[in-house]
Design an enzyme around this catalytic site. Sequence first.
Site, PDB file in Angstrom:
ATOM      1  N   GLY A  10       0.832  -1.193   0.000  1.00  0.00           N
ATOM      2  CA  GLY A  10       0.000   0.000   0.000  1.00  0.00           C
ATOM      3  C   GLY A  10       0.866   1.241   0.000  1.00  0.00           C
ATOM      4  N   CYS A  11       0.300   2.334   0.417  1.00  0.00           N
ATOM      5  CA  CYS A  11       1.010   3.614   0.445  1.00  0.00           C
ATOM      6  C   CYS A  11       2.309   3.481   1.239  1.00  0.00           C
ATOM      7  CB  CYS A  11       0.105   4.681   1.059  1.00  0.00           C
ATOM      8  SG  CYS A  11       0.914   6.270   1.240  1.00  0.00           S
TER       9      CYS A  11
END
Length: 162
Positions: A10-11
Amino acid sequence: MAKIAYLGGGCFWGLEDLFRDQPGVLDTEVGYCGGSNNNPTFEFHPGHAESLAVTYDTDQTTFAKILDFFFRIHDPTTLNKQGNDIGSSYRSVIFYTSEGELSEAKLMIDKVNRSGLYNNPVVTSLEKFSKFYTAEEYHQDYLKKHPHGYTCHYIRTDESLV
């Protein structure tokens, strides 16, 4: 001895924020791995995953412990998605640098699947590491610079699998 683990979950801001203070972690750097262009940018990184390079001291921690923490701070059961972030840039991925790391990653995925921590099976991809491209400076230590910035990462359990 210092080694580097390359992870995408993810981020990259949230991964970095939680990893930086883990025992044995010497440094963290956000960037891009696994894509089709050289010198990717935030605006153009086809196929690359937002990734974290975790430099760690092998006298203080192990690759297995790094992976254990990785699987406890993101949801490895969602394909190309973490929180509000959707797309292959946000895939769960381990970029392995050796056959030993590949074997350890497979073992850890099996442990996570058997642990009952998640209701669905792990979809984390295992991709051979080729190159890490450092992200733009404004992404480095982003959540230190912006303590109330967006993150979808949190510690889901304190119970270690190793």
